[in-house]
Design a protein around this motif. Sequence first.
Motif, PDB file in Angstrom:
ATOM      1  N   TYR A 217       0.838  -1.207   0.000  1.00 46.71           N
ATOM      2  CA  TYR A 217       0.000   0.000   0.000  1.00 46.71           C
ATOM      3  C   TYR A 217       0.873   1.257   0.000  1.00 46.71           C
ATOM      4  O   TYR A 217       0.608   2.211  -0.745  1.00 46.71           O
ATOM      5  CB  TYR A 217      -0.919  -0.025   1.218  1.00 46.71           C
ATOM      6  N   CYS A 350      -4.156  -4.319  -2.946  1.00 49.29           N
ATOM      7  CA  CYS A 350      -3.032  -3.614  -2.318  1.00 49.29           C
ATOM      8  C   CYS A 350      -3.485  -2.817  -1.106  1.00 49.29           C
ATOM      9  O   CYS A 350      -2.805  -2.806  -0.069  1.00 49.29           O
ATOM     10  CB  CYS A 350      -2.352  -2.693  -3.327  1.00 49.29           C
ATOM     11  N   GLY A 351      -4.624  -2.139  -1.227  1.00 50.29           N
ATOM     12  CA  GLY A 351      -5.083  -1.278  -0.145  1.00 50.29           C
ATOM     13  C   GLY A 351      -5.756  -2.031   0.985  1.00 50.29           C
ATOM     14  O   GLY A 351      -5.285  -2.026   2.131  1.00 50.29           O
TER      15      GLY A 351
END
Length: 602
Positions: A217, A350-351
């Motif tokens: 992230y 990813c987040g």
Amino acid sequence: MVLTARSKTARRATAGERSRASRSFVRSPFPFRQAGRVDGGRAMVCRAALCWAVVYGITGLAAALTGSSLVRFGPASGPAALDWAVVATAGVAGAGAAAVVRPWGRRFPATVVLTLLLGAAAACVAGSFGLLMELITLVFNQQVDSPLSAAHQVLAAVGAVLLIGAARVFRDSSGRACPRCAAVHDAPARLVRPAPGPAPRSVRWTAYAGCAAFLPYIAMKTAWALGATFAGVTGADILSAAREQGSSGVWPTLEAWGVDPTALCAALGILLLLGLVRPWGQALPRWTPFLAGRRVPRWLPLAPALLGAATLAPYGLVGIGYAALGSAGLVTVPRGDFPSSADALKVIWCGLGGFCGYGLALAVATRSYLVRTRRCCAPVTERREAVPPASGSVRPPATTGRLRAAWRAAHAPVPGVPRWARVAAYAVPFAVLPSGLWRIAEVVFHVPLNESGSGGAGDLPSWLPPQAYVILLSVVSELLAFTAVGLIASWGQTFPRWIPRLRGRAVPVPVAVVPAALGAATLTVLWTTTAVLGIAGRTLQGRPLPEGNPLTFHGWHLAVFVLCYAPLLLWGPLLAALTVAYRQRRHRATATGVHPAGSSIT
């Protein structure tokens, strides 16, 4: 009459037996639950929870009757039933808190009271979901999506803390021998804090895994901040989208410098997670200037850790579940601002994957930190010193260096200084500090504290940069404010060793009193006159306030300016009081023939 006297004697004997029985064990600092109620200072937590329940219930009832939704799901308002759920939560919480402090609560089983308190606390935790995101938005964008919803989240978070505290008071006041360890101590004991130590090996590795989960992230957000392309979107696209959503102030400024605010928060979160599992999260390490070896207040890491775990863990779990369904093709992921659904899914992994891994690791580390730093009963030696149990490897105390010794010598008061004078002297530099930080934030870092957006420092020569002028002005102001400490410290009575030809000699009283008195009078007149004329809309020259003057601001700009500059009104009066006390103390020492003592600053 005989029967009455005998009954009184019997009652006294019974009371004496109860008193001796209560002294058969060593009492802990916590009050006991006697006659069905909690006594002592800890009952204030339960009363505060009761008052909070009343306020929370009134807030929910007003929102339900007026149609104002306290709960929002993104831009959409929540159903009205959730407002009535707030009222019900307040009623349950009020009943549980009242049962702890009132005698009639003794009639109910302890399990029922604890269920009411902890159930209401769980509902409050759910109601405060998203508070962390609101705080980040407020810090970087100076606004929130819904002020009413944000206020409800803050109120729910406060209620969760109070209700959990009330549940602990009820549990610890159950009438057992020792409310902390539920045992009868054979030897004197008192509560102590365990020695700093690392978390267990499994918890440490969990924390390291949580830190690693956040790295994708951080890399993604940093790449966008530096202008790179990821998932088909460039950094310029992200910045323009943020501005379209109303982002202003600190956020675009940091993005222009190549720093993403959320990546910065993630880095601070990693530092917090490591501190929860390492000894320096309980006692500051020796490389910390002026604070080496001091205990870290327990609430300082726990407050953001609990808030982050309660927000990121469930948010991440739901997010990766949604991402898993999208990757399996069971649901369609909208592409949003990205070129395709696959790009959006990549960003979600990813987040929200980082949120899930970090949030779960933060919850585990927070639980371990709570257990390891909880005060516990330790035996007391003959000198009445408790031996704290070790919770891990204990490091030796930090060695005092020259810089730390100089800091202590500069601040240590001489004998005979009253407590109010010490507090006043230490308060003067802190009264001047907010105004300097305001100037540096606005002129140097371009924080939008000025409504006009000019960010100037006044009429300056062309050869003098405004940033250098503001920094120099702030540093000089702090140095002048620090001279107030000399009126209570040894270097205000005896010249320090680093002054040639004067080292060790007594400072003449007029040398210290005359400049301090003139400064106190000047500062009092200057800042008082400026405040009075500013309220009247005038400058020191008597002219109307020009456009762009901070006193012509509105809203939060004016509030921040007043909060930063109002403490300057205390500078002159505090310095005057310290000057009078200094003169009286020196004259008393001269009358008694005592030479002003004090160690010089090395």
